[in-house]
Each structure stands twice: as structure tokens, then as C-alpha cells.
Write a protein that holds these residues in place. Structure first.
Motif, PDB file in Angstrom:
ATOM      1  N   VAL A   1      26.398 109.417 103.173  1.00  0.00           N
ATOM      2  CA  VAL A   1      26.481 108.037 102.702  1.00  0.00           C
ATOM      3  C   VAL A   1      26.151 107.072 103.834  1.00  0.00           C
ATOM      4  O   VAL A   1      25.360 106.132 103.659  1.00  0.00           O
ATOM      5  N   GLU A   2      26.735 107.296 105.011  1.00  0.00           N
ATOM      6  CA  GLU A   2      26.445 106.420 106.150  1.00  0.00           C
ATOM      7  C   GLU A   2      24.978 106.489 106.548  1.00  0.00           C
ATOM      8  O   GLU A   2      24.359 105.468 106.863  1.00  0.00           O
ATOM      9  N   GLU A   3      24.414 107.695 106.566  1.00  0.00           N
ATOM     10  CA  GLU A   3      23.009 107.854 106.956  1.00  0.00           C
ATOM     11  C   GLU A   3      22.093 107.095 105.995  1.00  0.00           C
ATOM     12  O   GLU A   3      21.187 106.383 106.429  1.00  0.00           O
ATOM     13  N   HIS A   4      22.331 107.229 104.705  1.00  0.00           N
ATOM     14  CA  HIS A   4      21.477 106.525 103.739  1.00  0.00           C
ATOM     15  C   HIS A   4      21.680 105.018 103.823  1.00  0.00           C
ATOM     16  O   HIS A   4      20.706 104.262 103.731  1.00  0.00           O
ATOM     17  N   GLY A   5      22.905 104.574 103.990  1.00  0.00           N
ATOM     18  CA  GLY A   5      23.148 103.144 104.164  1.00  0.00           C
ATOM     19  C   GLY A   5      22.404 102.615 105.379  1.00  0.00           C
ATOM     20  O   GLY A   5      21.788 101.541 105.334  1.00  0.00           O
ATOM     21  N   HIS A   6      22.427 103.379 106.460  1.00  0.00           N
ATOM     22  CA  HIS A   6      21.725 102.986 107.691  1.00  0.00           C
ATOM     23  C   HIS A   6      20.215 102.911 107.462  1.00  0.00           C
ATOM     24  O   HIS A   6      19.555 101.965 107.907  1.00  0.00           O
ATOM     25  N   HIS A   7      19.655 103.883 106.743  1.00  0.00           N
ATOM     26  CA  HIS A   7      18.217 103.867 106.477  1.00  0.00           C
ATOM     27  C   HIS A   7      17.829 102.696 105.582  1.00  0.00           C
ATOM     28  O   HIS A   7      16.793 102.055 105.804  1.00  0.00           O
TER      29      HIS A   7
END
Length: 182
Positions: free
Chosen positions: A159-165
Motif C-alpha cells: 500500500v505504501e509503495e503504490h501510494g508513493h508511486h
């Protein structure tokens, strides 16, 4: 054809697992938290899928593919969450209207928006889910359920990785020229 006339287990009831040996009152708290995470994840999944279908513009192809990956990862995370709720003795939340009713996040309306607005709406929900997952990781730890804690940590990483992208997609720097934008 089934002849069952009554539910084997009602939604909201939690039966203590002999294998996991987490007391019922703790399992109930964890299942409630997991069902909230499940609902939020599916609300976001459906919104991201909508944006995957509707994206247009110069960067259509890359964003279309990326949002497809995001949706697949969200669906995989939802499966992990639902299976853990079941393992803890609960019934995972199911059904579209049930997701929106039980989710701590609200999807955008049914209209189509430009991709920047759509991604901003997605980023808002990613942030909300990130905060909630962190709270539920602490809850699992405090209740001594280290397996749920670990599984939620893995979901949180995605979730954090996709939010960051998505945050990167929304930055001002672009290779698209001004002429293309007009």
C-alpha cells in the motif's frame, strides 16, 4: 443442491480457533479490524480499477498498465486479509455494498474525471488505508497476534509503495511537452 436452511456461522460471530489459541475476545477485535481493512481495500480496488478503465491522454498506456498492477496487488492483499479473518474464526466481509457501508474510506462518485483528479482521489484513500493498517498492526501486536501483525505489515508495504508511486505520477515534472498538453 444444498438443503442447508441456516447459516453455519453468522457474520460478526467469531469462533475461537483451537489451532491459533487466540482468546475469542481478542480474535473478535482482530476480525473487526481485518474486516474494516478488507472493506477499505475493496473500495480502493474498485476505484483504481475504474481509473484503469477510464485513463486517457499522452501517458495513457503506462498509467493504464500500472493501475492494472495496483488493482491486482490490492486484490491479493484483500485475499490475505480475508483469509486471516477466517483463520481467526470470523467470517470475512463480502459484497460490494457491504464494503462501502463498512469501509472507513469513501470512494469518489460514479463520474469520470481527468487522470490527475482520479489519482489524487486514489492517493487520499491510500493515505487513509496506510494510517489504518498501522493502527491495526499495533493492535495485533498489543493483542499478541504476531502472525496477523506480520501479514498486515506485508500488505502495508504494498500500500505504501503504490501510494508513493502515485505521488510521483502527480509531481509537476513531466516529459510531456507543453504543445502536447494543449
Amino acid at each position: 443442491m444444498s438443503t442447508q436452511k441456516e447459516a453455519r456461522q453468522r457474520y460478526g460471530d467469531v469462533h475461537e480457533s483451537e489451532a491459533l489459541r487466540i482468546p475469542e475476545e481478542k480474535a473478535e477485535q482482530l476480525v473487526d479490524a481485518l474486516n474494516s481493512d478488507l472493506a477499505a481495500t475493496y473500495v480502493l480496488y474498485h476505484q483504481v480499477k475504474k481509473h484503469h478503465w477510464l485513463v486517457e491522454g499522452a501517458e495513457f498506456h503506462d498509467i493504464h498498465l500500472y493501475l492494472g498492477e495496483v488493482a491486482a496487488d490490492l486484490e491479493e492483499g484483500a485475499d490475505v486479509i480475508a483469509e486471516r479473518a477466517q483463520a481467526l474464526g470470523g467470517v470475512p466481509l463480502s459484497g460490494g455494498a457491504n464494503y462501502e457501508e463498512h469501509a472507513p474510506v469513501s470512494p469518489e462518485d460514479a463520474d469520470a474525471y481527468d487522470i490527475r483528479t482520479s489519482l489524487e482521489n486514489d492517493l487520499e484513500i491510500f493515505g487513509d488505508i496506510t494510517e489504518q493498517l498501522r493502527e491495526h498492526i499495533r493492535l495485533a501486536n498489543n493483542l499478541g497476534d504476531y502472525n496477523t501483525e506480520e501479514q498486515l505489515r506485508e500488505v502495508l508495504m504494498d500500500v505504501e509503495e503504490h501510494g508513493h508511486h502515485i505521488e510521483h505520477y502527480l509531481e509537476d515534472d513531466t516529459l510531456v511537452t507543453q504543445g502536447t498538453l494543449e
